[in-house]
Design an enzyme around this catalytic site. Sequence first.
Site, PDB file in Angstrom:
ATOM      1  N   SER A   1       0.868  -1.190   0.000  1.00  0.00           N
ATOM      2  CA  SER A   1       0.000   0.000   0.000  1.00  0.00           C
ATOM      3  C   SER A   1       0.899   1.233   0.000  1.00  0.00           C
ATOM      4  O   SER A   1       2.076   1.143   0.371  1.00  0.00           O
ATOM      5  CB  SER A   1      -0.845  -0.023   1.279  1.00  0.00           C
ATOM      6  OG  SER A   1      -1.421   1.235   1.522  1.00  0.00           O
TER       7      SER A   1
ATOM      8  N   TYR B   1      -1.821  -0.776  10.464  1.00  0.00           N
ATOM      9  CA  TYR B   1      -1.916  -1.137   9.037  1.00  0.00           C
ATOM     10  C   TYR B   1      -0.629  -0.742   8.311  1.00  0.00           C
ATOM     11  O   TYR B   1      -0.045  -1.536   7.571  1.00  0.00           O
ATOM     12  CB  TYR B   1      -3.127  -0.420   8.422  1.00  0.00           C
ATOM     13  CG  TYR B   1      -3.364  -0.723   6.968  1.00  0.00           C
ATOM     14  CD1 TYR B   1      -3.923  -1.932   6.560  1.00  0.00           C
ATOM     15  CD2 TYR B   1      -3.052   0.216   5.980  1.00  0.00           C
ATOM     16  CE1 TYR B   1      -4.153  -2.194   5.210  1.00  0.00           C
ATOM     17  CE2 TYR B   1      -3.281  -0.044   4.632  1.00  0.00           C
ATOM     18  CZ  TYR B   1      -3.830  -1.250   4.255  1.00  0.00           C
ATOM     19  OH  TYR B   1      -4.058  -1.521   2.919  1.00  0.00           O
TER      20      TYR B   1
HETATM   21  P1  NDP Z   1     -11.219  -6.446   0.531  1.00  0.00           P
HETATM   22  O1  NDP Z   1     -11.568  -6.265   1.956  1.00  0.00           O
HETATM   23  O2  NDP Z   1     -12.245  -6.117  -0.501  1.00  0.00           O
HETATM   24  O3  NDP Z   1     -10.734  -7.935   0.256  1.00  0.00           O
HETATM   25  C1  NDP Z   1      -9.792  -8.519   1.098  1.00  0.00           C
HETATM   26  C2  NDP Z   1      -9.559  -9.950   0.686  1.00  0.00           C
HETATM   27  O4  NDP Z   1      -8.641 -10.536   1.607  1.00  0.00           O
HETATM   28  C3  NDP Z   1     -10.824 -10.772   0.720  1.00  0.00           C
HETATM   29  O5  NDP Z   1     -10.849 -11.645  -0.392  1.00  0.00           O
HETATM   30  C4  NDP Z   1     -10.687 -11.575   2.008  1.00  0.00           C
HETATM   31  O6  NDP Z   1     -11.349 -12.810   1.884  1.00  0.00           O
HETATM   32  C5  NDP Z   1      -9.175 -11.755   2.081  1.00  0.00           C
HETATM   33  N1  NDP Z   1      -8.686 -12.073   3.419  1.00  0.00           N
HETATM   34  C6  NDP Z   1      -8.771 -11.314   4.527  1.00  0.00           C
HETATM   35  N2  NDP Z   1      -8.248 -11.973   5.583  1.00  0.00           N
HETATM   36  C7  NDP Z   1      -7.844 -13.185   5.123  1.00  0.00           C
HETATM   37  C8  NDP Z   1      -7.250 -14.324   5.712  1.00  0.00           C
HETATM   38  N3  NDP Z   1      -6.945 -14.373   7.023  1.00  0.00           N
HETATM   39  N4  NDP Z   1      -6.969 -15.392   4.935  1.00  0.00           N
HETATM   40  C9  NDP Z   1      -7.275 -15.381   3.607  1.00  0.00           C
HETATM   41  N5  NDP Z   1      -7.838 -14.336   2.991  1.00  0.00           N
HETATM   42  C10 NDP Z   1      -8.132 -13.250   3.744  1.00  0.00           C
HETATM   43  O7  NDP Z   1      -9.883  -5.596   0.317  1.00  0.00           O
HETATM   44  P2  NDP Z   1      -9.164  -5.058  -1.000  1.00  0.00           P
HETATM   45  O8  NDP Z   1      -9.493  -5.896  -2.151  1.00  0.00           O
HETATM   46  O9  NDP Z   1      -9.395  -3.611  -1.057  1.00  0.00           O
HETATM   47  O10 NDP Z   1      -7.648  -5.264  -0.556  1.00  0.00           O
HETATM   48  C11 NDP Z   1      -6.794  -6.253  -1.103  1.00  0.00           C
HETATM   49  C12 NDP Z   1      -5.372  -5.891  -0.693  1.00  0.00           C
HETATM   50  O11 NDP Z   1      -5.039  -4.614  -1.215  1.00  0.00           O
HETATM   51  C13 NDP Z   1      -5.172  -5.804   0.821  1.00  0.00           C
HETATM   52  O12 NDP Z   1      -3.922  -6.323   1.165  1.00  0.00           O
HETATM   53  C14 NDP Z   1      -5.221  -4.299   1.074  1.00  0.00           C
HETATM   54  O13 NDP Z   1      -4.498  -3.953   2.232  1.00  0.00           O
HETATM   55  C15 NDP Z   1      -4.558  -3.790  -0.181  1.00  0.00           C
HETATM   56  N6  NDP Z   1      -4.844  -2.409  -0.508  1.00  0.00           N
HETATM   57  C16 NDP Z   1      -6.131  -1.982  -0.659  1.00  0.00           C
HETATM   58  C17 NDP Z   1      -6.402  -0.663  -0.942  1.00  0.00           C
HETATM   59  C18 NDP Z   1      -7.804  -0.133  -1.066  1.00  0.00           C
HETATM   60  O14 NDP Z   1      -7.967   1.107  -1.074  1.00  0.00           O
HETATM   61  N7  NDP Z   1      -8.818  -0.962  -1.196  1.00  0.00           N
HETATM   62  C19 NDP Z   1      -5.308   0.308  -1.112  1.00  0.00           C
HETATM   63  C20 NDP Z   1      -3.985  -0.246  -0.952  1.00  0.00           C
HETATM   64  C21 NDP Z   1      -3.782  -1.554  -0.670  1.00  0.00           C
HETATM   65  P3  NDP Z   1     -12.131 -13.583   3.064  1.00  0.00           P
HETATM   66  O15 NDP Z   1     -12.790 -12.551   3.929  1.00  0.00           O
HETATM   67  O16 NDP Z   1     -13.074 -14.445   2.298  1.00  0.00           O
HETATM   68  O17 NDP Z   1     -11.081 -14.373   3.768  1.00  0.00           O
END
Ligand code: NDP
Length: 234
Positions: free
Chosen positions: A136, A149
Amino acid sequence: MDIKNIVLTGASRGIGESIAKKLAENGFNVFGFARNIDRLHSLVKNGNGRIFAYQVDVTKPDQIQKAYEEIETIYGPIDVLINNAGIYQGIEFYKQDIDRISQIIDTNLKGTLFCTRLVLPYMIKRKKGRIINISSVSGTRGIPLEVAYGASKHGMIGMADALAQEVKPYGIIITTICPGAVHTPLWFEDTPYHGDINEVMKPEEIAECVFFLLNQSDRTIYKRIILFPRNEWH
Ligand code: NDP
């Protein structure tokens, strides 16, 4: 490098879902890890037989290992690992629950370390592989309300910088993508985006970036990519 099989964590929604669709559309096999198996199964339905669901919690090394063994046995070598799973909370640090701090570090940083550590023996044996980490902008500088974070995301960059040098002799390439805000369900849980969510990046743009990286030759190293919406500055 010929790429066929890609493990993608956090595939069930948001950025991960977009990456899975983009890569499957372009002929790669995507092995999606997440906890919510129902969401993964609906993704599989739209994956033209190229998306495979694995109910894996990235904080659980035994689940990761079991999935890797199954993929390697049934589908062949894991060519690429994309560490995308992550959770977010924007909050003043002195108010943040201790448990929530642990969850953020466990998922974003330790999850990345575990998934990477456990895939390396396969890649080292073959002397090839690619790892793409979704960190990020919070991993590149300090942002208020993102202490835990940001620590987890800085950690992802630190581990990649050290590991990239260790695994260079084995032909393994590591890239870290550092996005600013992306319009995903992450902002609709407990921390709404502070500006106009319609002006931020789309998950498809991060998927494009990943697709671009996978199409580059092994001669050139893309170490870190920082991208953010016009209305933010980092
Ligand atoms: P979402 O919350 O939409 O999706 C997060 C994903 O991570 C889900 O598929 C969730 O699936 C999975 N996840 C969470 N915890 C676990 C776990 N313990 N084991 C396996 N899977 C897990 O977030 P984003 O798509 O926005 O984010 C994706 C990545 O991008 C993250 O690392 C985030 O920090 C990063 N990011 C996002 C930004 C944004 O503005 N959205 C900006 C910069 C970086 P499930 O709950 O089914 O396990």
